[in-house]
Design an enzyme around this catalytic site. Sequence first.
Site, PDB file in Angstrom:
ATOM      1  N   ARG A 168       0.817  -1.229   0.000  1.00  0.00           N
ATOM      2  CA  ARG A 168       0.000   0.000   0.000  1.00  0.00           C
ATOM      3  C   ARG A 168       0.849   1.276   0.000  1.00  0.00           C
ATOM      4  O   ARG A 168       0.533   2.260   0.672  1.00  0.00           O
ATOM      5  CB  ARG A 168      -0.962   0.033   1.209  1.00  0.00           C
ATOM      6  CG  ARG A 168      -1.888  -1.129   1.284  1.00  0.00           C
ATOM      7  CD  ARG A 168      -2.839  -1.238   0.087  1.00  0.00           C
ATOM      8  NE  ARG A 168      -3.514  -2.503   0.169  1.00  0.00           N
ATOM      9  CZ  ARG A 168      -3.055  -3.616  -0.435  1.00  0.00           C
ATOM     10  NH1 ARG A 168      -1.969  -3.586  -1.180  1.00  0.00           N
ATOM     11  NH2 ARG A 168      -3.708  -4.742  -0.320  1.00  0.00           N
ATOM     12  N   SER A 220     -10.579  -0.800   3.442  1.00  0.00           N
ATOM     13  CA  SER A 220      -9.852  -0.891   4.718  1.00  0.00           C
ATOM     14  C   SER A 220      -9.366   0.483   5.153  1.00  0.00           C
ATOM     15  O   SER A 220      -8.704   1.184   4.378  1.00  0.00           O
ATOM     16  CB  SER A 220      -8.642  -1.822   4.577  1.00  0.00           C
ATOM     17  OG  SER A 220      -9.078  -3.129   4.325  1.00  0.00           O
ATOM     18  N   GLU A 291      -4.447   3.491   6.135  1.00  0.00           N
ATOM     19  CA  GLU A 291      -4.284   3.205   4.710  1.00  0.00           C
ATOM     20  C   GLU A 291      -4.903   4.342   3.885  1.00  0.00           C
ATOM     21  O   GLU A 291      -4.378   4.728   2.854  1.00  0.00           O
ATOM     22  CB  GLU A 291      -4.965   1.871   4.360  1.00  0.00           C
ATOM     23  CG  GLU A 291      -4.884   1.553   2.880  1.00  0.00           C
ATOM     24  CD  GLU A 291      -5.358   0.145   2.531  1.00  0.00           C
ATOM     25  OE1 GLU A 291      -5.157  -0.788   3.326  1.00  0.00           O
ATOM     26  OE2 GLU A 291      -5.925   0.002   1.440  1.00  0.00           O
TER      27      GLU A 291
HETATM   28  C1  LIG Z   1     -15.615  -1.206  -1.489  1.00  0.00           C
HETATM   29  C2  LIG Z   1     -14.118  -0.975  -1.517  1.00  0.00           C
HETATM   30  C3  LIG Z   1     -13.259  -2.064  -1.597  1.00  0.00           C
HETATM   31  C4  LIG Z   1     -11.872  -1.879  -1.637  1.00  0.00           C
HETATM   32  N1  LIG Z   1     -11.051  -2.970  -1.694  1.00  0.00           N
HETATM   33  C5  LIG Z   1      -9.713  -2.789  -1.777  1.00  0.00           C
HETATM   34  C6  LIG Z   1      -8.826  -3.906  -1.866  1.00  0.00           C
HETATM   35  O1  LIG Z   1      -9.231  -5.061  -1.858  1.00  0.00           O
HETATM   36  N2  LIG Z   1      -7.501  -3.672  -1.983  1.00  0.00           N
HETATM   37  C7  LIG Z   1      -6.990  -2.392  -2.000  1.00  0.00           C
HETATM   38  O2  LIG Z   1      -5.772  -2.247  -2.138  1.00  0.00           O
HETATM   39  N3  LIG Z   1      -7.803  -1.323  -1.898  1.00  0.00           N
HETATM   40  C8  LIG Z   1      -9.138  -1.474  -1.781  1.00  0.00           C
HETATM   41  N4  LIG Z   1      -9.964  -0.380  -1.678  1.00  0.00           N
HETATM   42  C9  LIG Z   1      -9.385   0.976  -1.639  1.00  0.00           C
HETATM   43  C10 LIG Z   1      -9.257   1.650  -3.029  1.00  0.00           C
HETATM   44  O3  LIG Z   1     -10.261   1.222  -3.930  1.00  0.00           O
HETATM   45  C11 LIG Z   1      -7.891   1.393  -3.643  1.00  0.00           C
HETATM   46  O4  LIG Z   1      -6.892   1.848  -2.777  1.00  0.00           O
HETATM   47  C12 LIG Z   1      -7.739   2.093  -4.999  1.00  0.00           C
HETATM   48  O5  LIG Z   1      -6.532   1.709  -5.578  1.00  0.00           O
HETATM   49  C13 LIG Z   1      -7.755   3.615  -4.893  1.00  0.00           C
HETATM   50  O6  LIG Z   1      -7.872   4.126  -6.206  1.00  0.00           O
HETATM   51  P1  LIG Z   1      -8.632   5.504  -6.463  1.00  0.00           P
HETATM   52  O7  LIG Z   1      -8.649   5.755  -7.923  1.00  0.00           O
HETATM   53  O8  LIG Z   1      -9.949   5.521  -5.790  1.00  0.00           O
HETATM   54  O9  LIG Z   1      -7.642   6.504  -5.751  1.00  0.00           O
HETATM   55  P2  LIG Z   1      -8.035   7.784  -4.900  1.00  0.00           P
HETATM   56  O10 LIG Z   1      -8.701   7.374  -3.647  1.00  0.00           O
HETATM   57  O11 LIG Z   1      -8.743   8.769  -5.760  1.00  0.00           O
HETATM   58  O12 LIG Z   1      -6.581   8.312  -4.552  1.00  0.00           O
HETATM   59  C14 LIG Z   1      -5.730   7.560  -3.725  1.00  0.00           C
HETATM   60  C15 LIG Z   1      -4.361   8.236  -3.730  1.00  0.00           C
HETATM   61  O13 LIG Z   1      -3.811   8.151  -5.030  1.00  0.00           O
HETATM   62  C16 LIG Z   1      -3.545   9.457  -5.553  1.00  0.00           C
HETATM   63  N5  LIG Z   1      -3.820   9.395  -6.982  1.00  0.00           N
HETATM   64  C17 LIG Z   1      -4.991   9.056  -7.596  1.00  0.00           C
HETATM   65  N6  LIG Z   1      -4.803   9.025  -8.929  1.00  0.00           N
HETATM   66  C18 LIG Z   1      -3.510   9.361  -9.168  1.00  0.00           C
HETATM   67  C19 LIG Z   1      -2.709   9.492 -10.345  1.00  0.00           C
HETATM   68  N7  LIG Z   1      -3.198   9.275 -11.569  1.00  0.00           N
HETATM   69  N8  LIG Z   1      -1.409   9.838 -10.195  1.00  0.00           N
HETATM   70  C20 LIG Z   1      -0.878  10.051  -8.971  1.00  0.00           C
HETATM   71  N9  LIG Z   1      -1.574   9.956  -7.823  1.00  0.00           N
HETATM   72  C21 LIG Z   1      -2.881   9.598  -7.929  1.00  0.00           C
HETATM   73  C22 LIG Z   1      -4.449  10.384  -4.778  1.00  0.00           C
HETATM   74  O14 LIG Z   1      -3.970  11.705  -4.755  1.00  0.00           O
HETATM   75  C23 LIG Z   1      -4.426   9.736  -3.405  1.00  0.00           C
HETATM   76  O15 LIG Z   1      -3.243  10.083  -2.736  1.00  0.00           O
HETATM   77  C24 LIG Z   1     -11.354  -0.549  -1.598  1.00  0.00           C
HETATM   78  C25 LIG Z   1     -12.224   0.539  -1.526  1.00  0.00           C
HETATM   79  C26 LIG Z   1     -13.602   0.342  -1.471  1.00  0.00           C
HETATM   80  C27 LIG Z   1     -14.516   1.532  -1.393  1.00  0.00           C
END
Ligand SMILES: Cc1cc2nc3c(=O)[nH]c(=O)nc-3n(C[C@H](O)[C@H](O)[C@H](O)COP(=O)(O)OP(=O)(O)OC[C@H]3O[C@@H](n4cnc5c(N)ncnc54)[C@H](O)[C@@H]3O)c2cc1C
Length: 303
Positions: A168, A220, A291
């Site tokens: 992570r 999480s 996280e």
């Molecule tokens: C129902 C549910 C289930 C989930 N299950 C999991 C799981 O099994 N495993 C897991 O690892 N996570 C899980 N997550 C958490 C999440 O979905 C992941 O961490 C996912 O990778 C986040 O992606 P995002 O596009 O939503 O990022 P965001 O939440 O929009 O951003 C996360 C971080 O990344 C940065 N960021 C976003 N896009 C970019 C880019 N293009 N370049 C640089 N920085 C960027 C943001 O500034 C921030 O710091 C879950 C979440 C939910 C709601």
Amino acid sequence: MWGDYVVRAKVPLAPFTTWKVGGSARWYAEPDPYELPGLLAKAFAQGIPVYYLGRGSNLLVDDDGIDGLVVHCWKSMCSIRRLAENCVEAEAGVPLPKLSRFVADLGCSGYEFLIGIPGTVGGGVVINAGLRSPLRREISDVILEADIVEPDGSLRTLSKEEIGLRYRHSSIINTGSFILRARFTLDDFESGAEHIRRRTAHHLQERRQKQPLNRSTAGSTFKQVRAGPATGWYIEKSGLKGCRVGGAVVSQKHANWIETSPGATAADVRNLIATVEAEVFSRFGVRLVREVGYLPQDLVFRA
Ligand SMILES: Cc1cc2nc3c(=O)[nH]c(=O)nc-3n(C[C@H](O)[C@H](O)[C@H](O)COP(=O)(O)OP(=O)(O)OC[C@H]3O[C@@H](n4cnc5c(N)ncnc54)[C@H](O)[C@@H]3O)c2cc1C
């Protein structure tokens, strides 16, 4: 101030996040991959901090909002293609479940773990999204390299090693570098379509059983504790399931998940997180590590 770039002022960010809380962006843009370098350079030259948003499924936007430019790529960078026999390329805004289905449709196994992670490729790469169990797979197992845009607008390609993926975490998160697109390996064409279908369905069913997927959450809240029981165990044994602050509550279904209801604020979520940290520490001496990211507090880069 922004020249020809389409930049809107005072845009509410809560609808763009899965917790559905938080304030507005002072500036907000959805640039395409060609516009992004120039837009970042413009912000950089003016000393305006830039924040990135994917699906907003791993972060908490402050109630006071963000005094800077928020770049959102979920609609403007969504192309995905097979680049070569053993390589697929996806832009930052491609949903991870779409990447999973795209690879499955090519007859390649190994991406079933992404089917239930609602984030984007950009957000998935910077936090090395994945699963410890039962599929035990992370983005670091499938990524080859990524194209990034630096805060001053310059472009670079980073190898997997340079991205520095750990549990992570990556060397890029909150540094101001933007993941534009990433290339992934395709290597298991042997397992077959039925194997992929079964693994995908089984994985989704397990998630539905264990996780509150019909609620507003960010997955999480804390990382897994390094050794010993799962993080959720510590929270549950501290008697915190159902613990509530305002509109935020520790899920009854999975103690490491926090649910929000309409009317919740980011302060509610933060206070609940602080309560959980304090209780688990006082009971077990274990320091939980968040996280989910806090925007804007976690950004380390300043123009
Ligand atoms: C129902 C549910 C289930 C989930 N299950 C999991 C799981 O099994 N495993 C897991 O690892 N996570 C899980 N997550 C958490 C999440 O979905 C992941 O961490 C996912 O990778 C986040 O992606 P995002 O596009 O939503 O990022 P965001 O939440 O929009 O951003 C996360 C971080 O990344 C940065 N960021 C976003 N896009 C970019 C880019 N293009 N370049 C640089 N920085 C960027 C943001 O500034 C921030 O710091 C879950 C979440 C939910 C709601």
